[in-house]
Design an enzyme around this catalytic site. Structure first.
Site, PDB file in Angstrom:
ATOM      1  N   TYR A   1       0.847  -1.196   0.000  1.00 34.55           N
ATOM      2  CA  TYR A   1       0.000   0.000   0.000  1.00 34.55           C
ATOM      3  C   TYR A   1       0.883   1.246   0.000  1.00 34.55           C
ATOM      4  O   TYR A   1       2.026   1.204   0.483  1.00 34.55           O
ATOM      5  CB  TYR A   1      -0.848   0.032   1.263  1.00 34.55           C
ATOM      6  CG  TYR A   1      -2.119  -0.781   1.250  1.00 34.55           C
ATOM      7  CD1 TYR A   1      -2.356  -1.717   2.240  1.00 34.55           C
ATOM      8  CD2 TYR A   1      -3.103  -0.590   0.277  1.00 34.55           C
ATOM      9  CE1 TYR A   1      -3.542  -2.455   2.277  1.00 34.55           C
ATOM     10  CE2 TYR A   1      -4.280  -1.327   0.298  1.00 34.55           C
ATOM     11  CZ  TYR A   1      -4.493  -2.242   1.303  1.00 34.55           C
ATOM     12  OH  TYR A   1      -5.663  -2.974   1.333  1.00 34.55           O
TER      13      TYR A   1
ATOM     14  N   GLU B   1      -5.923  -1.125   8.412  1.00 37.12           N
ATOM     15  CA  GLU B   1      -5.731  -0.932   9.864  1.00 37.12           C
ATOM     16  C   GLU B   1      -4.721   0.210  10.093  1.00 37.12           C
ATOM     17  O   GLU B   1      -3.973   0.218  11.059  1.00 37.12           O
ATOM     18  CB  GLU B   1      -5.236  -2.209  10.536  1.00 37.12           C
ATOM     19  CG  GLU B   1      -6.302  -3.300  10.647  1.00 37.12           C
ATOM     20  CD  GLU B   1      -6.689  -3.883   9.297  1.00 37.12           C
ATOM     21  OE1 GLU B   1      -5.829  -4.534   8.660  1.00 37.12           O
ATOM     22  OE2 GLU B   1      -7.846  -3.690   8.864  1.00 37.12           O
TER      23      GLU B   1
ATOM     24  N   ASN C   1      -9.853   0.976  -2.804  1.00 37.48           N
ATOM     25  CA  ASN C   1      -9.679  -0.236  -2.005  1.00 37.48           C
ATOM     26  C   ASN C   1     -11.023  -0.687  -1.462  1.00 37.48           C
ATOM     27  O   ASN C   1     -11.641   0.018  -0.656  1.00 37.48           O
ATOM     28  CB  ASN C   1      -8.729   0.042  -0.833  1.00 37.48           C
ATOM     29  CG  ASN C   1      -8.303  -1.252  -0.154  1.00 37.48           C
ATOM     30  OD1 ASN C   1      -7.373  -1.918  -0.606  1.00 37.48           O
ATOM     31  ND2 ASN C   1      -8.992  -1.622   0.906  1.00 37.48           N
ATOM     32  N   GLU C   2     -11.469  -1.859  -1.937  1.00 33.50           N
ATOM     33  CA  GLU C   2     -12.762  -2.376  -1.475  1.00 33.50           C
ATOM     34  C   GLU C   2     -13.816  -1.266  -1.495  1.00 33.50           C
ATOM     35  O   GLU C   2     -14.583  -1.093  -0.539  1.00 33.50           O
ATOM     36  CB  GLU C   2     -12.636  -2.965  -0.071  1.00 33.50           C
ATOM     37  CG  GLU C   2     -11.833  -4.230   0.007  1.00 33.50           C
ATOM     38  CD  GLU C   2     -12.039  -4.975   1.326  1.00 33.50           C
ATOM     39  OE1 GLU C   2     -12.207  -4.315   2.374  1.00 33.50           O
ATOM     40  OE2 GLU C   2     -12.050  -6.216   1.301  1.00 33.50           O
TER      41      GLU C   2
ATOM     42  N   GLU D   1      -6.485 -10.570  -1.703  1.00 29.65           N
ATOM     43  CA  GLU D   1      -6.196 -10.620  -0.265  1.00 29.65           C
ATOM     44  C   GLU D   1      -6.641 -11.968   0.277  1.00 29.65           C
ATOM     45  O   GLU D   1      -7.803 -12.154   0.636  1.00 29.65           O
ATOM     46  CB  GLU D   1      -6.893  -9.486   0.491  1.00 29.65           C
ATOM     47  CG  GLU D   1      -6.388  -8.112   0.145  1.00 29.65           C
ATOM     48  CD  GLU D   1      -7.032  -7.035   0.996  1.00 29.65           C
ATOM     49  OE1 GLU D   1      -7.578  -7.357   2.064  1.00 29.65           O
ATOM     50  OE2 GLU D   1      -7.008  -5.865   0.581  1.00 29.65           O
TER      51      GLU D   1
ATOM     52  N   TYR E   1      -0.173  -9.824  12.742  1.00 29.98           N
ATOM     53  CA  TYR E   1      -1.195 -10.413  11.864  1.00 29.98           C
ATOM     54  C   TYR E   1      -1.143 -11.938  11.844  1.00 29.98           C
ATOM     55  O   TYR E   1      -1.757 -12.591  11.007  1.00 29.98           O
ATOM     56  CB  TYR E   1      -1.050  -9.849  10.443  1.00 29.98           C
ATOM     57  CG  TYR E   1      -2.357  -9.669   9.693  1.00 29.98           C
ATOM     58  CD1 TYR E   1      -2.807 -10.645   8.804  1.00 29.98           C
ATOM     59  CD2 TYR E   1      -3.141  -8.544   9.873  1.00 29.98           C
ATOM     60  CE1 TYR E   1      -3.998 -10.489   8.107  1.00 29.98           C
ATOM     61  CE2 TYR E   1      -4.334  -8.380   9.174  1.00 29.98           C
ATOM     62  CZ  TYR E   1      -4.750  -9.354   8.298  1.00 29.98           C
ATOM     63  OH  TYR E   1      -5.948  -9.202   7.614  1.00 29.98           O
TER      64      TYR E   1
HETATM   65  C1  LIG Z   1     -13.409  -5.464  10.768  1.00 32.35           C
HETATM   66  C2  LIG Z   1     -13.509  -5.005   9.348  1.00 32.35           C
HETATM   67  C3  LIG Z   1     -12.195  -5.216   8.601  1.00 32.35           C
HETATM   68  C4  LIG Z   1     -12.269  -4.680   7.199  1.00 32.35           C
HETATM   69  N1  LIG Z   1     -10.953  -4.899   6.541  1.00 32.35           N
HETATM   70  C5  LIG Z   1     -10.698  -5.922   5.778  1.00 32.35           C
HETATM   71  S1  LIG Z   1     -11.702  -7.095   5.505  1.00 32.35           S
HETATM   72  N2  LIG Z   1      -9.523  -5.967   5.064  1.00 32.35           N
HETATM   73  C6  LIG Z   1      -9.529  -5.658   3.648  1.00 32.35           C
HETATM   74  C7  LIG Z   1      -8.733  -4.404   3.413  1.00 32.35           C
HETATM   75  O1  LIG Z   1      -8.605  -4.195   2.014  1.00 32.35           O
HETATM   76  C8  LIG Z   1      -7.353  -4.505   4.011  1.00 32.35           C
HETATM   77  O2  LIG Z   1      -6.720  -3.267   3.863  1.00 32.35           O
HETATM   78  C9  LIG Z   1      -7.441  -4.874   5.503  1.00 32.35           C
HETATM   79  O3  LIG Z   1      -8.092  -3.851   6.217  1.00 32.35           O
HETATM   80  C10 LIG Z   1      -8.228  -6.179   5.651  1.00 32.35           C
HETATM   81  C11 LIG Z   1      -8.286  -6.636   7.088  1.00 32.35           C
HETATM   82  O4  LIG Z   1      -6.966  -6.812   7.554  1.00 32.35           O
END
Ligand SMILES: CCCCNC(=S)N1C[C@H](O)[C@@H](O)[C@@H](O)[C@H]1CO
Length: 694
Positions: free
Chosen positions: A79, A125, A184-185, A265, A330
């Site tokens: 990232y 995160e 991202n998502e 992922e 992690y």
């Molecule tokens: C509790 C909700 C978590 C949402 N994040 C999710 S699914 N994820 C997808 C996200 O793209 C990645 O950056 C990370 O944040 C990963 C979790 O480690």
């Protein structure tokens, strides 16, 4: 001579043009007819792992990349955190640990291709999902991740700086970058703004050229793919072990009928939150599902392969409010400290069924050292050091001002007001506390407030007394609709029926003040209007100077006052320790302390909160250490120092040679400052699924 110069200039220009253009013979593209990537015209499948350069000390980038290559990966995914590279509007930083070009060159030289994810939002995160909090200055209702010009304007400006740096590193131009993710998502976010996605697509093409493979990543179900995908961006999905890959890829196929199957992922572990069990994913389960994915000839990125550390203040949070800890281990194949695990070996054995592993073993763990206990000494309370921590002095305002509107992004603030009326058992209510508040009345602790509750406390005070609230920003929400996570005190404060006004608001710059914070006598804080004489006295002490000469140095000889509950004024403690031979990685055990921030040689190691767990130790990379070292703790609640029932022998920390990030956690509400966190076996898988589902 002139001809030579002309020749040199012409040659230089030619090289520059070439750099911006495709490197002869190199190409990376998608073959939609045969559902595969093509690298230099040949079918190609990537087996990748995530590593975030922002979470690994630059001195260890090569170590981690070498281990990932040796494990059998042919690519890495990383990232690009916007808030690291543009800490203030128009102020850019691509140096040191933010030197993304150096990282890309290193990956390339290690034989690893790169899947780049420049956002602008990255989740991860990471504080505010990588978005800079200054976007919210004077505009807390900015519609992030949308076509809102207040957001898109700064996006364009930032990308105009970042993307030209990236272009030479595209595979077609001779670099390692094979694909670039947009957003991202995005399908998980409420704005569902196709104009925004289209704007980003055009922006990326404008700077990176029409040949780059741009893609999106979302969960594998329609509910998110609907808003996360547009033409011209290759649709990929993400899912972890336990999800049937064939089913998940059917979801991808509905939106991407042709082209390679891709899981961007594949979760090798999971994220942690303070106060909840350390996440654990069984290595055999990871291996089983990885094999299923590879058997489908899908490309896959393992999230995370090396998690690393949220140094400083950069962790994020999940709603309603669950901040993530400093360790981003992690439960990944490489530990936070880069040590290979059984999970890595198990994954490698699977990869070996599908591609030749490089010769030779995966390099071993770097050496770890136990430097033992270090005596800590109380230096001063935060209130003693306001002139150093807030050299520009306070901003005065009728009502509280947010951290962002104070043009501050991270860390701590002080909100101070002088009470104009007496109060007896009146409720002090701070509904806008973001995120924890340490309340003092005339420098005597009066309680702790939290956005998770309680946000009020009963107060008995006289007119003229000074009310202080030290506010801690614990990290901004990085996922979901509430990423507009302003910090500080974001709403009015009331005492009884009165709204408190006339605030003096201090930004506390601990990181900036640290180098000189204790090298001169502590100047007990006296408020601007002189209303707050120092409560504890300062003794003239002769102390042994570093050069052996006696030096006269004022030093507070008393501990800060503490409340009946044992709460103390947020205070600084220091210690020193020597290392005879070459420094090695070590782990700072904070058991016995409560909650705060730790610094070694001025490097901000991150947050500690051993009474919450599951993290008890902080990773200290060797690159931070030298022969003579100093440690500073900013303890927010209570230290083990000079407590009635303990001697200074407890006023220590310990550097040990192993991490403790999976301690048993139990709600500590009501327990006062005695850590009961103990080591324990990690909980079962479902425990952290509960974490994620809240
Ligand atoms: C509790 C909700 C978590 C949402 N994040 C999710 S699914 N994820 C997808 C996200 O793209 C990645 O950056 C990370 O944040 C990963 C979790 O480690």
């Amino acid at each position: 001579m002139a001809a030579t110069v002309k020749m040199f200039v012409a040659l230089s220009l030619f090289v520059l043009v070439l750099q911006g253009q495709r490197a002869a013979g190199r190409s990376f593209s998608i073959d939609y007819d045969n559902n595969t990537f093509l690298k230099d015209g040949e079918p190609f499948r990537y087996i990748s792992g995530s590593i975030h350069y922002s979470r690994v000390p630059r001195s260890y980038w090569q170590d981690r990349l070498t281990k990932m290559y040796a494990a059998g990966l042919n690519a890495i995914q990383t990232y690009v955190p916007w808030n690291l590279h543009e800490p203030k509007p128009g102020k850019y930083d691509f140096t040191g640990n933010n030197d993304i070009e150096a990282f890309l060159k290193m990956a390339n030289d290690t034989g690893l291709l790169v899947i780049l994810r420049p956002g602008p939002y990255i989740c991860a995160e990471w504080d505010m999902g990588g978005l800079p909090s200054w976007l919210m200055k004077d505009n807390s209702s900015i519609v992030l991740r949308s076509s809102d010009p207040a957001y898109l304007g700064p996006v364009d400006t930032y990308m105009a700086q970042l993307l030209p740096k990236i272009k030479p590193y595209l595979y077609n131009n001779g670099g390692p970058i094979i694909t670039v993710q947009v957003e991202n998502e995005y399908g998980s976010f409420y704005t569902c703004d196709y104009d925004y996605l289209r704007h980003l697509r055009e922006l990326f093409i404008q700077y990176l050229g029409p040949d780059v493979v741009l893609f999106t990543t979302d969960g594998w179900w329609d509910g998110v793919l609907k808003c996360g995908t547009i033409d011209g961006l290759y649709t990929t999905v993400d899912f972890g072990p336990g999800t049937d890959p064939a089913g998940a890829f059917k979801g991808q196929r509905k939106h991407q009928p042709k082209g390679p199957l891709v899981n961007s992922e594949f979760y090798t572990g999971w994220l942690d939150h303070w106060g909840q069990p350390h996440a654990h994913t069984d290595k055999d389960k990871v291996a089983t599902y990885l094999e299923k994915i590879l058997e489908l000839n899908a490309s896959v990125n393992m999230y995370m392969f090396e998690g690393g550390t949220n140094f400083g203040y950069m962790n994020g949070a999940n709603g309603p409010f669950k901040p993530q800890p400093t360790s981003y281990d992690y439960d990944a194949p490489l530990t936070e400290a880069g040590d290979p695990t059984d999970k890595l070996t198990t994954i490698s054995n699977v990869i070996a069924k599908f591609r030749h592993l490089p010769p030779g073993p995966v390099p071993p763990a770097t050496p770890k050292a136990a430097y033992g206990k270090v005596q800590m000494t109380f230096e001063a309370t935060v209130l003693d050091k306001l002139t150093d921590l807030s050299p520009d002095g306070p901003i005065r305002a009728d009502y509280p001002i947010t951290m962002e509107n104070m043009q501050q992004s991270y860390g701590f603030m002080l909100y101070r007001t002088t009470l104009t009326a007496a109060a007896t058992g009146a409720k002090l209510s701070v509904p806008g506390i973001r995120d924890r508040g340490y309340v003092m009345l005339d420098e005597t602790p009066a309680g702790i407030l939290s956005r998770n509750g309680p946000m009020d406390l009963n107060l008995t005070a006289q007119a003229g007394q000074v009310l202080d609230i030290v506010v801690e920003n614990q990290g901004r929400i990085n996922f979901g609709r509430y990423i507009n996570d302003s910090k500080g005190i974001i709403a009015n404060v009331t005492l009884g029926n009165d709204t408190l006004r006339s605030w003096s608001i201090y930004s506390l710059d601990i990181d900036g003040a640290l180098p000189t914070l204790f090298s001169q006598p502590s100047n007990p804080a006296v408020d601007i209007d002189g209303s707050l004489p120092p409560l504890s006295y300062v003794l003239q002490n002769d102390i042994e100077g570093i050069d052996g000469q006696l030096t006269n140095q004022e030093k507070r000889s008393t501990q800060p006052r503490r409340s009946r509950a044992g709460q103390m004024v947020p205070s600084f403690y220091t210690g020193t320790f020597s290392i005879q031979d070459t420094p090695q990685d070590t782990f700072l055990n904070m058991r016995g302390w409560t909650k705060g921030q730790a610094f070694v040689n001025g490097f901000n190691l991150g947050r500690y909160w051993p009474v919450e767990g599951p993290q008890i130790t902080l990773y200290v990379p060797a690159s931070v250490l030298k022969s003579e070292n100093n440690i500073t703790l900013f303890e927010l609640e209570a230290s083990p120092c000079n407590m009635a029932q303990s001697s200074d022998a407890d006023c220590t920390v310990e550097f040990q040679d192993r991490p403790i990030i999976n301690a048993t956690v139990s709600r500590h509400r009501g327990e006062k400052y005695d850590s009961t966190a103990t080591d324990s076996a990690p909980p079962q898988l479902d425990a952290f699924v509960a974490v994620v589902l809240g």
